[in-house]
Write a protein that holds these residues in place. Structure first.
Motif, short mmCIF file in Angstrom:
data_model
loop_
_atom_site.label_atom_id
_atom_site.label_comp_id
_atom_site.label_asym_id
_atom_site.label_seq_id
_atom_site.Cartn_x
_atom_site.Cartn_y
_atom_site.Cartn_z
N ARG A 135 44.98 42.09 31.63
CA ARG A 135 44.29 41.08 32.44
C ARG A 135 42.96 40.69 31.80
O ARG A 135 42.24 41.52 31.27
CB ARG A 135 44.04 41.61 33.86
N SER A 137 39.60 37.95 32.82
CA SER A 137 39.10 37.08 33.88
C SER A 137 37.64 36.71 33.66
O SER A 137 36.89 37.40 32.97
CB SER A 137 39.25 37.76 35.24
N GLN A 149 37.16 31.68 40.06
CA GLN A 149 37.62 32.72 39.15
C GLN A 149 38.81 32.19 38.35
O GLN A 149 39.65 31.48 38.88
CB GLN A 149 38.06 33.97 39.92
N ARG A 151 41.82 33.68 35.81
CA ARG A 151 42.47 34.89 35.30
C ARG A 151 43.63 34.54 34.38
O ARG A 151 44.35 33.57 34.63
CB ARG A 151 43.01 35.73 36.46
N SER A 216 48.41 32.14 34.21
CA SER A 216 46.99 31.90 34.50
C SER A 216 46.85 31.49 35.96
O SER A 216 47.72 30.81 36.51
CB SER A 216 46.41 30.81 33.59
#
Length: 227
Positions: A135, A137, A149, A151, A216
């Motif tokens: 991951r 972010s 946010q 990610r 994403s």
């Protein structure tokens, strides 16, 4: 008609005259050519018909799938994260990258299917199994306590990525979000968007994009409540 007798086990076989034999041969050859041409033409027409019956978008889609081989999330080993001004809602919230959520803003989303910054979708934070993944972010803060946010999650295989995206959609539905038309850029990228009002009265918009085993998720939570 001329007759030729050939005794085979006591049976007399009568053969046609030479001219008639040649005529029959010509007719058989003509019929054979017609059958072969007809079969070949039918096969070509069937293939062309199958192509023409496809929805117009499928032709372009096939070409796109065949040529779109570059990973849009990683280039030369570097994960591609958007600049603040590339994030949705920049014109309104003027995002800046942040090292973490402001005090009192609640938890940040981690592994999928978690969604919802600042406790916007608390049910999605329930404990779930986490498949193999990497991951990445970035957090962003904006005017009036707006939060965002972005990610990128890389799974071990495409099937897992697909199932996790399905779970994200379920969580967004539970959160009160509904599918909305993507922007022109999102549509070009193959992204899908959801939006709705969360429990504190703010609007949250989530954009999800998948490429093979990569996913994403971009979350934008409008400003104000943050006491």
């Amino acid at each position: 008609m001329a007759e030729v007798e050939d005794l085979l086990e006591g049976v007399t076989v009568r053969l046609s005259a030479a001219e008639e034999i040649r005529a029959k041969g010509r007719r058989r050859r003509a019929r054979g050519r017609a059958v072969r041409v007809g079969a070949g033409g039918a096969a070509l027409l069937a293939a062309a018909g199958a192509w023409m019956l496809l929805p117009p978008g499928d032709r372009g889609t096939r070409q796109t799938v065949a040529t779109a081989t570059a990973n849009p999330f990683r280039t030369d080993g570097v994960i591609q994260m958007p600049r603040a001004d590339e994030l949705p809602g920049y014109a309104r919230w003027h995002w800046t990258e942040s090292a973490g959520l402001p005090a009192g803003a609640g938890r940040r989303s981690g592994p999928l299917p978690q969604v919802g910054l600042a406790e916007a979708c608390p049910a999605s934070f329930a404990m779930t199994d986490e498949p193999g993944q990497e991951r990445y972010s970035l957090l962003y803060t904006g005017r009036d306590h707006a939060l965002a946010q972005y990610r990128v999650i890389a799974y071990d295989d495409t099937a897992t990525a697909r199932s996790q995206v399905a779970k994200v959609r379920e969580q967004m539905t539970e959160c009160g979000l509904r599918a909305v038309p993507p922007t022109a850029r999102e549509s070009e990228e193959g992204s899908r968007a959801w939006s709705g009002t969360v429990q504190d009265g703010r609007t949250m918009r989530v954009t999800v994009r998948r490429w093979n085993s990569w996913v994403s998720v971009a979350e934008v939570l409008d400003g104000t409540p943050a006491d």
